[in-house]
Design a protein around this motif. Structure first.
Motif, short mmCIF file in Angstrom:
data_model
loop_
_atom_site.label_atom_id
_atom_site.label_comp_id
_atom_site.label_asym_id
_atom_site.label_seq_id
_atom_site.Cartn_x
_atom_site.Cartn_y
_atom_site.Cartn_z
N ASP A 12 -0.75 11.64 1.95
CA ASP A 12 -1.01 11.33 3.37
C ASP A 12 -1.16 9.82 3.58
OD1 ASP A 12 -0.84 13.94 4.27
OD2 ASP A 12 -3.02 14.27 4.24
N LEU A 13 -1.82 9.15 2.65
CA LEU A 13 -1.94 7.69 2.75
C LEU A 13 -0.56 7.04 2.69
CD1 LEU A 13 -5.06 6.99 0.52
CD2 LEU A 13 -4.88 6.67 3.00
N HIS A 14 0.27 7.50 1.76
CA HIS A 14 1.63 6.97 1.65
C HIS A 14 2.37 7.14 2.97
CE1 HIS A 14 5.68 6.25 0.11
NE2 HIS A 14 6.05 7.41 0.66
N ALA B 65 0.67 3.79 -3.12
CA ALA B 65 0.22 5.18 -2.96
C ALA B 65 1.14 6.14 -3.71
CB ALA B 65 0.14 5.55 -1.47
N ASN C 136 1.12 7.59 6.05
CA ASN C 136 0.52 6.81 7.12
C ASN C 136 0.77 5.32 6.96
OD1 ASN C 136 -1.14 8.55 9.14
ND2 ASN C 136 -1.43 9.50 7.15
N PHE C 137 0.72 4.82 5.73
CA PHE C 137 1.08 3.42 5.50
C PHE C 137 2.54 3.19 5.87
CE2 PHE C 137 -2.32 3.27 1.96
CZ PHE C 137 -3.29 2.81 2.84
N LEU D 58 -4.26 13.68 -0.42
CA LEU D 58 -4.78 12.49 0.26
C LEU D 58 -3.88 11.29 0.00
CD1 LEU D 58 -6.91 10.81 1.76
CD2 LEU D 58 -8.11 10.57 -0.44
N VAL D 59 -3.48 11.11 -1.26
CA VAL D 59 -2.63 9.98 -1.62
C VAL D 59 -1.27 10.09 -0.91
CG1 VAL D 59 -1.44 8.82 -3.53
CG2 VAL D 59 -3.81 9.54 -3.79
N LEU E 126 0.83 -1.21 0.00
CA LEU E 126 0.00 0.00 0.00
C LEU E 126 0.86 1.27 0.00
CD1 LEU E 126 -2.82 -1.10 2.46
CD2 LEU E 126 -3.01 -0.79 -0.03
N THR E 127 1.98 1.22 0.73
CA THR E 127 2.88 2.38 0.77
C THR E 127 3.45 2.67 -0.61
OG1 THR E 127 3.46 1.85 3.06
CG2 THR E 127 4.93 3.34 1.89
#
Length: 174
Positions: A43-45, A26, A47-48, A40-41, A22-23
Motif C-alpha cells: 500500500d505504501l508503494h 517500498a 500511495n508513494f 502495508l508495504v 520511497l516508491t
C-alpha cells in the motif's frame, strides 16, 4: 535574466525524487518485512507511486508556465537535444508507471487502499491482463534505474567536468 528554476519547481523536483526513492524502496523491501506487514508495504508503494504521478502533473504545469532558465555556458546542440529527450522520458516514465500499477491492481481483483480509503473493484478481474500489465510495469520500473542514473550522471558531469550551471539551477537555496 532568470538563472534558476522557480522555487516551486525546485521544491517539487526534490520532493518528487524523495517520493520516487520511497516508491522504489517500498517494493525492494517488501520481501524483507514480516508477512504481517507485506500488505502495508505494498500500500505504501502504491500511495508513494500515486504521489509521484500527482507531482509530475503539477511539475508539467509549472514547466509550461515557467520556461527553463538557460544553461551557462550554452550546451552543444546534441546535448540540448539529449537533455530534452531524457527529461521527457522521465516525465513519461513517472506518469505511466503509476497508471500501469493502478491498472495492475484493478485487474488483480484484490482490495487495496488509496490514502487510507478502500478502492472499490471497478474492473472485472482478469489474471492475463493483470500479468501483462505487471510485466510492463516492472520492466519500465527497472528501466527507470537507467534513466534516473543517466539523469544523475549528466547533472554531475555538467557540474564537475563541464563546470556549467546545470545542477546549480535546480539546487535549493538562494
Amino acid at each position: 535574466m532568470v538563472v534558476r528554476f522557480a522555487k516551486s519547481q525546485i521544491v517539487l523536483h526534490w520532493l518528487t525524487l524523495l517520493m520516487v526513492i520511497l516508491t522504489y524502496a517500498a517494493m525492494l523491501l517488501k520481501d524483507s518485512v514480516p508477512d504481517d506487514n507485506i500488505a502495508l508495504v505494498k500500500d505504501l508503494h502504491f500511495n508513494f507511486g500515486i504521489s509521484v504521478f500527482v507531482l509530475m502533473f503539477i511539475r508539467l504545469g509549472l514547466r509550461h508556465s515557467n520556461p527553463s532558465p538557460p544553461i551557462t555556458p550554452p550546451l552543444a546542440q546534441w546535448q540540448a537535444l539529449g537533455s530534452k529527450v531524457f527529461h521527457w522520458l522521465l516525465y513519461l516514465l513517472f506518469l505511466s508507471l503509476p497508471v500501469l500499477g493502478f491498472l495492475t491492481l484493478a485487474y488483480g481483483g484484490k482490495t487495496w487502499m488509496l490514502l487510507g480509503w478502500q478502492v472499490p473493484q471497478w474492473i472485472t478481474p482478469d489474471p492475463v491482463m493483470r500479468s501483462w500489465l505487471r510485466t510492463i510495469h516492472e520492466t519500465l520500473a527497472n528501466t527507470g534505474y537507467f534513466i534516473i542514473g543517466a539523469h544523475v550522471l549528466a547533472a554531475l558531469y555538467h557540474h564537475y567536468f563541464r563546470r556549467d550551471d546545470t545542477l546549480r539551477r535546480m539546487m535549493p537555496g538562494k
